[in-house]
Design an enzyme around this catalytic site. Sequence first.
Site, PDB file in Angstrom:
ATOM      1  N   ASN A 112      85.510  53.732   0.408  1.00 63.07           N
ATOM      2  CA  ASN A 112      84.560  55.477   0.470  1.00 63.07           C
ATOM      3  C   ASN A 112      83.657  55.533   1.748  1.00 63.07           C
ATOM      4  O   ASN A 112      82.750  54.999   1.553  1.00 63.07           O
ATOM      5  CB  ASN A 112      83.577  55.513  -0.823  1.00 63.07           C
TER       6      ASN A 112
ATOM      7  N   ASN B 134      84.337  51.491  -8.448  1.00 67.63           N
ATOM      8  CA  ASN B 134      84.134  51.986  -7.455  1.00 67.63           C
ATOM      9  C   ASN B 134      82.607  51.852  -7.407  1.00 67.63           C
ATOM     10  O   ASN B 134      81.734  51.877  -7.572  1.00 67.63           O
ATOM     11  CB  ASN B 134      83.482  53.787  -7.578  1.00 67.63           C
ATOM     12  N   GLU B 135      82.443  51.607  -6.217  1.00 66.89           N
ATOM     13  CA  GLU B 135      81.131  51.739  -5.188  1.00 66.89           C
ATOM     14  C   GLU B 135      79.917  51.309  -5.468  1.00 66.89           C
ATOM     15  O   GLU B 135      78.772  51.065  -6.354  1.00 66.89           O
ATOM     16  CB  GLU B 135      80.805  52.536  -5.014  1.00 66.89           C
TER      17      GLU B 135
ATOM     18  N   ASP C   1      77.105  67.460 -19.621  1.00 67.59           N
ATOM     19  CA  ASP C   1      77.999  67.509 -20.892  1.00 67.59           C
ATOM     20  C   ASP C   1      78.962  68.626 -21.272  1.00 67.59           C
ATOM     21  O   ASP C   1      79.783  68.313 -22.053  1.00 67.59           O
ATOM     22  CB  ASP C   1      76.167  67.917 -21.462  1.00 67.59           C
TER      23      ASP C   1
ATOM     24  N   HIS D 232      69.571  63.688 -20.637  1.00 63.81           N
ATOM     25  CA  HIS D 232      69.142  63.590 -21.497  1.00 63.81           C
ATOM     26  C   HIS D 232      67.539  62.860 -22.055  1.00 63.81           C
ATOM     27  O   HIS D 232      66.820  63.607 -23.314  1.00 63.81           O
ATOM     28  CB  HIS D 232      69.906  63.273 -23.287  1.00 63.81           C
TER      29      HIS D 232
ATOM     30  N   TYR E 240      81.069  58.456   4.530  1.00 63.22           N
ATOM     31  CA  TYR E 240      80.563  59.827   4.690  1.00 63.22           C
ATOM     32  C   TYR E 240      79.660  60.385   5.337  1.00 63.22           C
ATOM     33  O   TYR E 240      79.992  61.185   6.689  1.00 63.22           O
ATOM     34  CB  TYR E 240      79.665  60.712   3.210  1.00 63.22           C
TER      35      TYR E 240
ATOM     36  N   GLN F 128      81.901  63.073 -14.117  1.00 60.21           N
ATOM     37  CA  GLN F 128      81.343  64.543 -13.007  1.00 60.21           C
ATOM     38  C   GLN F 128      82.557  65.448 -13.343  1.00 60.21           C
ATOM     39  O   GLN F 128      81.654  66.381 -13.220  1.00 60.21           O
ATOM     40  CB  GLN F 128      81.924  63.824 -12.037  1.00 60.21           C
TER      41      GLN F 128
END
Length: 512
Positions: A329, A188-189, A74, A61, A331, A41
Amino acid sequence: MCYKLWLALACILFYRCNGNRHEVRKFPEGFLFGTSTASYQTEGAWNEDGKSESIWDHMSHQIPCSIKHCDTGDISDDSYHLYKRDVEMIRELGLDFYRFSLSWSRILPTGFPDVINEAGVQYYNNLIDELLKYNIIPMVTIYHFDLPQTLQKLGGWSNPHIVDWFGDFSNIVFRLFGDRVKYWVTINEPYYICYEGYGADIMAPQVNVTGIAEYLCAKNVLVAHAKAYHIYDEVFRPTQGGKIFISINARWNEPDGDDNVEAADDANQFFIMQYAYPIFSKSGDFPSSIKKIIAAKSKEQGFLRSRLPEFTPDEIEYVRGTSDLYGLNHYSTQLIYRNESVKGFYKIPSMYDDTGVFIYQLDKWLLSNSSITKAVPWGFHKLLTFIKEQFGNPPIFVTENGFGGSTGLEDNDRVTYYRLYLSVLLDAIENGSDIRGYTAWSLMDNFEWNQGYSIRFGLYEVDYTCPNRTRTPRKSAYVYKEIARTHKLDFEFEPNTSVPISALGEDGDENH
């Protein structure tokens, strides 16, 4: 009813005391504040210095593109070249720790330990050393979604051999960085890895073998996590002395009325307990309720065995208890209901068909028209209480919590969100939950997976039109800095954002 409850709680949070008395709430001594990012990220440099292709490089891509606005990672925030600025930002915020992840394909370009890319190793050494230079704790996530494409060609997380592949990668990074890293997040997750990447085509690698691949992935992720835990516990912990745990994502699933309590419990079993129960429960294994549901559904659908793979007795014991902390985690919250129309609604086998519920959120939970994260702080409190009660009050580390909005530095919605969620976190602590730390997502704007750069979560705004990716603190950065500095939550604190954040000293006043 739920919306009225939310309004009532919001009022309580803003005006916790009778009259006009101004209350400032304190965090416990030793409570840690940090922020987080992930390799794909933010790093960019997708093919530089020996790094090979990851599943997100591959997916982004593709033509036609499957990411909003055809965005790619990228370059992203170019943290591969600008990591010193990233550390400077964490210093400006005065935080205790920084959670970041390792790019598997940057360290092991083939995916295997036959080739260790020294340039990739040096990048992470530089980042870790730069953090420690300023007494910032590095918290390292070993895997955060970006599997090497070479391993995906072999089936990725649906191939049981990935347990050994992940174990090998973990072994190497413990050896390379463990002398300085004392907090490790294995994976993660799992839900997003398995359901959205394997049971659907939302996230890379878009396998989309629904009802089967997500369950193969779930078992393999859990055993791979346990493999890394045992390697660290037996080989490295005696000399390195760190902590190792997994980060499990969870929305709170609230019943839409008394008739839907069972439906909400089923949702919590599938969306949370599928990954948490094998590790944190006393008995281990997948929850018996989901085992029964999937077995019955599979039989009805003509399968010769359950689509949910079984753990062997040895595997149950191997996975059980393999986390020093409960990484969470979170939200938002969602409402759950079930009616007759759910039967046959999902046309093919899937985890959602197995769960047998409908899910929705209220638009009135939005803080403004520019936000996408629905603020439901009471759901966070219920989730923290649920974890405490289900698993005997494990130590919890909130490894992600944050607010997605639009561009702009005056992010009052994000400030409100953080204050609301930190306030109910304090309520949970006061009610006995053992919560050790909090991680704001995210340090800066970044590539938000299939949403690209259309959603902004950063405490710092990133200018993607500028070659040097200028990072500028938002109002929320000033507020979060004050919370971390004072270890207090003050709803009435109003920062002076006209003063550069770097010019604010430890006492919160401008340096002269």
